[in-house]
Design a protein around this motif. Structure first.
Motif, PDB file in Angstrom:
ATOM      1  N   ASP A  21       2.288  14.262  35.182  1.00 18.13           N
ATOM      2  CA  ASP A  21       3.651  13.724  34.831  1.00 18.13           C
ATOM      3  C   ASP A  21       4.087  12.851  35.867  1.00 18.13           C
ATOM      4  OD1 ASP A  21       3.295  14.826  32.436  1.00 18.13           O
ATOM      5  OD2 ASP A  21       4.571  16.681  32.805  1.00 18.13           O
ATOM      6  N   CYS A  22       3.761  13.041  37.280  1.00 17.66           N
ATOM      7  CA  CYS A  22       4.377  12.284  38.295  1.00 17.66           C
ATOM      8  C   CYS A  22       3.810  10.819  38.412  1.00 17.66           C
ATOM      9  CB  CYS A  22       4.267  12.970  39.662  1.00 17.66           C
ATOM     10  SG  CYS A  22       2.601  12.648  40.254  1.00 17.66           S
ATOM     11  N   THR A  23       4.820  10.024  38.917  1.00 20.45           N
ATOM     12  CA  THR A  23       4.285   8.501  39.115  1.00 20.45           C
ATOM     13  C   THR A  23       4.184   8.059  40.488  1.00 20.45           C
ATOM     14  OG1 THR A  23       5.063   6.350  38.181  1.00 20.45           O
ATOM     15  CG2 THR A  23       6.599   7.545  39.192  1.00 20.45           C
ATOM     16  N   ARG A  24       3.594   7.004  40.702  1.00 22.69           N
ATOM     17  CA  ARG A  24       3.301   6.524  42.170  1.00 22.69           C
ATOM     18  C   ARG A  24       4.647   5.823  42.341  1.00 22.69           C
ATOM     19  NH1 ARG A  24      -1.373   2.148  44.028  1.00 22.69           N
ATOM     20  NH2 ARG A  24      -0.295   1.120  42.484  1.00 22.69           N
ATOM     21  N   ILE A  25       5.193   6.211  43.402  1.00 29.01           N
ATOM     22  CA  ILE A  25       6.414   5.404  44.140  1.00 29.01           C
ATOM     23  C   ILE A  25       6.108   4.715  45.434  1.00 29.01           C
ATOM     24  CG2 ILE A  25       8.695   5.883  44.932  1.00 29.01           C
ATOM     25  CD1 ILE A  25       8.728   8.305  42.714  1.00 29.01           C
ATOM     26  N   LYS A  26       6.578   3.889  45.781  1.00 28.96           N
ATOM     27  CA  LYS A  26       6.298   2.969  46.828  1.00 28.96           C
ATOM     28  C   LYS A  26       7.602   3.097  47.867  1.00 28.96           C
ATOM     29  CE  LYS A  26       5.119  -1.672  48.578  1.00 28.96           C
ATOM     30  NZ  LYS A  26       5.143  -3.094  48.372  1.00 28.96           N
ATOM     31  N   LYS A  27       7.128   3.316  49.213  1.00 27.54           N
ATOM     32  CA  LYS A  27       8.247   3.651  50.034  1.00 27.54           C
ATOM     33  C   LYS A  27       7.865   2.731  51.317  1.00 27.54           C
ATOM     34  CE  LYS A  27      11.114   6.619  52.771  1.00 27.54           C
ATOM     35  NZ  LYS A  27      11.190   8.074  53.104  1.00 27.54           N
ATOM     36  N   GLY A  28       8.405   1.531  51.570  1.00 30.92           N
ATOM     37  CA  GLY A  28       7.852   0.568  52.638  1.00 30.92           C
ATOM     38  C   GLY A  28       6.575  -0.070  52.215  1.00 30.92           C
ATOM     39  N   LYS A  29       5.509   0.408  53.056  1.00 32.69           N
ATOM     40  CA  LYS A  29       4.173   0.061  53.007  1.00 32.69           C
ATOM     41  C   LYS A  29       3.457   0.957  52.198  1.00 32.69           C
ATOM     42  CE  LYS A  29       4.276  -3.710  56.320  1.00 32.69           C
ATOM     43  NZ  LYS A  29       3.346  -4.161  57.306  1.00 32.69           N
ATOM     44  N   ASN A  30       3.970   2.186  52.031  1.00 31.37           N
ATOM     45  CA  ASN A  30       3.155   3.433  51.436  1.00 31.37           C
ATOM     46  C   ASN A  30       3.568   3.685  50.291  1.00 31.37           C
ATOM     47  OD1 ASN A  30       1.679   3.682  54.329  1.00 31.37           O
ATOM     48  ND2 ASN A  30       3.841   4.614  54.905  1.00 31.37           N
ATOM     49  N   PHE A  31       2.618   4.567  49.531  1.00 32.31           N
ATOM     50  CA  PHE A  31       2.876   4.962  48.127  1.00 32.31           C
ATOM     51  C   PHE A  31       2.977   6.797  48.378  1.00 32.31           C
ATOM     52  CE2 PHE A  31       1.302   0.883  47.386  1.00 32.31           C
ATOM     53  CZ  PHE A  31       2.103   0.443  46.286  1.00 32.31           C
ATOM     54  N   TYR A  32       3.491   7.243  47.387  1.00 35.21           N
ATOM     55  CA  TYR A  32       3.541   8.580  47.234  1.00 35.21           C
ATOM     56  C   TYR A  32       3.891   9.097  45.975  1.00 35.21           C
ATOM     57  CZ  TYR A  32       8.529   8.754  47.538  1.00 35.21           C
ATOM     58  OH  TYR A  32      10.028   8.695  47.036  1.00 35.21           O
ATOM     59  N   GLY A  33       3.016  10.335  45.367  1.00 37.73           N
ATOM     60  CA  GLY A  33       3.383  10.806  44.073  1.00 37.73           C
ATOM     61  C   GLY A  33       4.568  11.398  44.008  1.00 37.73           C
ATOM     62  N   GLY A  34       5.765  10.853  42.796  1.00 38.42           N
ATOM     63  CA  GLY A  34       7.072  11.396  42.953  1.00 38.42           C
ATOM     64  C   GLY A  34       7.732  11.390  41.369  1.00 38.42           C
ATOM     65  N   PHE A  35       8.964  11.600  41.561  1.00 39.80           N
ATOM     66  CA  PHE A  35       9.737  11.550  40.334  1.00 39.80           C
ATOM     67  C   PHE A  35      11.150  11.029  40.620  1.00 39.80           C
ATOM     68  CE2 PHE A  35       7.135  15.387  39.371  1.00 39.80           C
ATOM     69  CZ  PHE A  35       6.680  14.932  38.081  1.00 39.80           C
ATOM     70  N   ASN A  36      11.749  10.233  39.482  1.00 38.37           N
ATOM     71  CA  ASN A  36      13.091   9.536  39.649  1.00 38.37           C
ATOM     72  C   ASN A  36      14.078  10.501  39.239  1.00 38.37           C
ATOM     73  OD1 ASN A  36      15.245   7.976  39.707  1.00 38.37           O
ATOM     74  ND2 ASN A  36      14.224   6.213  38.577  1.00 38.37           N
ATOM     75  N   PHE A  37      15.031  11.136  40.266  1.00 40.18           N
ATOM     76  CA  PHE A  37      15.804  11.916  39.840  1.00 40.18           C
ATOM     77  C   PHE A  37      17.282  11.306  39.528  1.00 40.18           C
ATOM     78  CE2 PHE A  37      18.187  15.903  41.890  1.00 40.18           C
ATOM     79  CZ  PHE A  37      18.842  16.178  40.887  1.00 40.18           C
ATOM     80  N   GLN A  38      17.773  11.531  38.335  1.00 39.03           N
ATOM     81  CA  GLN A  38      18.778  10.752  37.735  1.00 39.03           C
ATOM     82  C   GLN A  38      20.093  11.578  37.643  1.00 39.03           C
ATOM     83  OE1 GLN A  38      18.988   7.352  36.607  1.00 39.03           O
ATOM     84  NE2 GLN A  38      17.242   7.110  37.736  1.00 39.03           N
ATOM     85  N   SER A  39      21.078  11.306  37.988  1.00 37.60           N
ATOM     86  CA  SER A  39      22.519  12.129  38.135  1.00 37.60           C
ATOM     87  C   SER A  39      23.628  11.486  37.508  1.00 37.60           C
ATOM     88  CB  SER A  39      22.677  12.493  39.605  1.00 37.60           C
ATOM     89  OG  SER A  39      23.846  13.150  39.811  1.00 37.60           O
ATOM     90  N   THR A  40      24.421  11.995  36.905  1.00 37.69           N
ATOM     91  CA  THR A  40      25.830  11.274  36.309  1.00 37.69           C
ATOM     92  C   THR A  40      26.737  12.177  36.879  1.00 37.69           C
ATOM     93  OG1 THR A  40      24.549  10.433  34.465  1.00 37.69           O
ATOM     94  CG2 THR A  40      27.174  10.391  34.364  1.00 37.69           C
TER      95      THR A  40
END
Length: 471
Positions: free
Chosen positions: A224-243
């Motif tokens: 279920d996780c997606t590939r997220i880019k941080k700088g030049k690197n990637f990691y497996g993660g999620f997008n945490f949404q808050s209202t």
């Protein structure tokens, strides 16, 4: 100066109870009262003291343990088990119950859907206490690491490269088997085992390729996780949404999605928050990461004021002399007029389904003194116009209003403050559970922890406990 010494062997006439060890204004009492105020039937947890079978730990005590532990950055089931033995506030909260780490982990795993609803009830309690009014809502997202290594994330290129390598290795093994068979030397057993392993791996990678037909990447540890880019690197993660609500900065709703950006989240997050409120908010605010005209229009149609800057407005760059905005658009006749007075007429639709306008004669551009500055294309100047350009212009003008600017200035201190507390004070930089159900449960718990801390700050422990007891 004399010292004060303690004596752990001192016998008291009336032994202290655990209740006497916790002060009336200790924060743990607020967490206890909060859990008691929750409707467990609505959460989906059955409370039945007459159940048949082996006894189990009281569900309310287990929920108290998780929420209180998360509030102090203690999430590991083993650390929670240790706290139940050595930390007095935990001992008081659980009434001296001492579940082991397996029991704690199993409770969290089995009740993911219920835990994901805890924040919803917390928000409703805040509405009752008049701490959330629901007039102005702020939306933002942050990236949290998944409980999965990026090394286990596969792309089509990586899978195809691995398949090619495996095919070469299988071919090499078959050749070696033939040589050994002819020479009648060596062992075919080892070769057969490796050949079987390679074929199994090949079958697994083909299965991954099948999964990748609809996805850009696929993680074998947490699909279920997606590939997220941080700088030049990637990691497996999620997008945490808050209202977050404007009045006291309390979190109204959260969500976790497996999309690497926020562009498709605005309408869904505002609608979820409005569902909890039981009414429509008056103003919805977000940063330029949510600037999708289609998404913003969904909320604008509900007569909710949308304050979201476009990418251009967020960059605050001055328009160039020949920017699209410098061209005059004739709405009635549907064409643009360039600064030199020449027409650009509709030409085609591009990949984004936007209408493209092109100069009537390329020779006009090629002979223009501004050629090379306005455009370098040998076919002349073109302009792309959204099919909903009028909506985009309306929303941009709405953002520029002085009243909107005053509200937008509050965005950082309202919606980014909870993320700062959650990620840096509570060290919540990665999820423990896997899958969307698991991470949504953790997001709900950690957001509830933030709201409880704010409620304690605003009302104080005794007053909050009193209010919670009447809910």
């Amino acid at each position: 100066m004399a010292y004060r010494y303690g004596n752990r062997y001192q016998i008291k006439l009336l032994p202290q109870s655990i209740e006497d060890c916790i002060a009336s204004d200790d924060p743990v009492r607020a967490y206890d009262a909060f859990a008691e105020a929750l409707d467990f039937r609505e959460l989906g947890i059955t409370l039945d003291s007459h159940k048949i079978g082996n006894s189990e730990y009281y569900p309310k005590a287990m929920l108290k343990l998780l929420v209180y532990g998360y509030s102090y950055g203690i999430r590991s089931s083993r650390k929670l088990e240790r706290a139940c033995h050595h930390n007095l506030s935990f001992i008081w909260l659980t009434s001296s119950l001492k579940p082991d780490h397996k029991t704690i982990a199993e409770y969290r795993r089995k009740n993911k859907e219920a835990l994901a609803q805890v924040l919803r009830q917390c928000a409703k309690i805040c509405i009752k206490l008049n701490l959330i009014e629901g007039n102005t809502l702020f939306v933002d997202g942050t990236k949290i690491r998944a409980n999965a290594s990026i090394k286990n994330t596969w792309t089509k290129e990586k899978a195809q490269k691995a398949l090619k390598h495996i095919d070469e290795r299988i071919s090499d093994l078959l050749t070696q088997c033939d040589v050994i068979d002819e020479a009648e030397q060596g062992s075919l057993v080892t070769m057969d085992k490796e050949l079987k392993d390679q074929k199994t791996l090949k079958s697994k990678i083909k299965g991954i390729l099948q999964e990748l037909k609809e996805e850009e990447s696929f993680n074998t540890t947490d699909p279920d996780c997606t590939r997220i880019k941080k700088g030049k690197n990637f990691y497996g993660g999620f997008n945490f949404q808050s209202t977050v609500d404007n009045k006291k900065g309390l979190i109204l709703s959260t969500d976790v999605v497996n999309e690497a950006n926020d562009v498709n989240q605005f309408a869904s997050q505002i609608n979820k928050a409005n569902q909890i409120l039981g009414k429509k908010c008056k103003t919805a605010v977000a940063d330029s990461g949510y600037a999708s005209t289609d998404e913003l229009e969904k909320i604008d149609k509900q007569e909710i004021k949308v304050i979201v800057p476009s990418k251009r407005q967020a960059s605050k760059k001055e328009l160039s002399l020949f920017a699209k905005e410098r061209f005059t658009y004739d709405l009635k006749n549907d064409y643009y007029i360039c600064p030199k007075g020449h027409k650009l007429i509709p030409y085609r639709l591009n990949k984004e389904n936007n209408r493209v306008y092109k100069i009537t004669d390329k020779k006009i551009c090629l002979s223009c003194p501004h050629y090379g500055v306005c455009t370098k294309s040998p076919t002349g100047r073109t302009i792309s116009r959204l099919l909903k350009e009028e909506v985009r212009q309306k929303l941009e003008a709405q953002y520029e209003e002085p009243s909107s600017q005053e509200i937008y200035k509050l965005r950082k201190q309202k919606v980014e403050l909870p993320f700062g507390h959650i990620k840096y004070n509570l060290k919540f930089d990665s999820f423990l559970l896997r899958g969307l159900k698991g991470v949504k449960a953790e997001a709900s718990i950690i957001s509830t922890c933030f709201d409880l801390v704010r409620m304690i700050t605003l009302l104080g422990v005794p007053a909050l406990v009193k209010e919670l007891n009447t809910c």
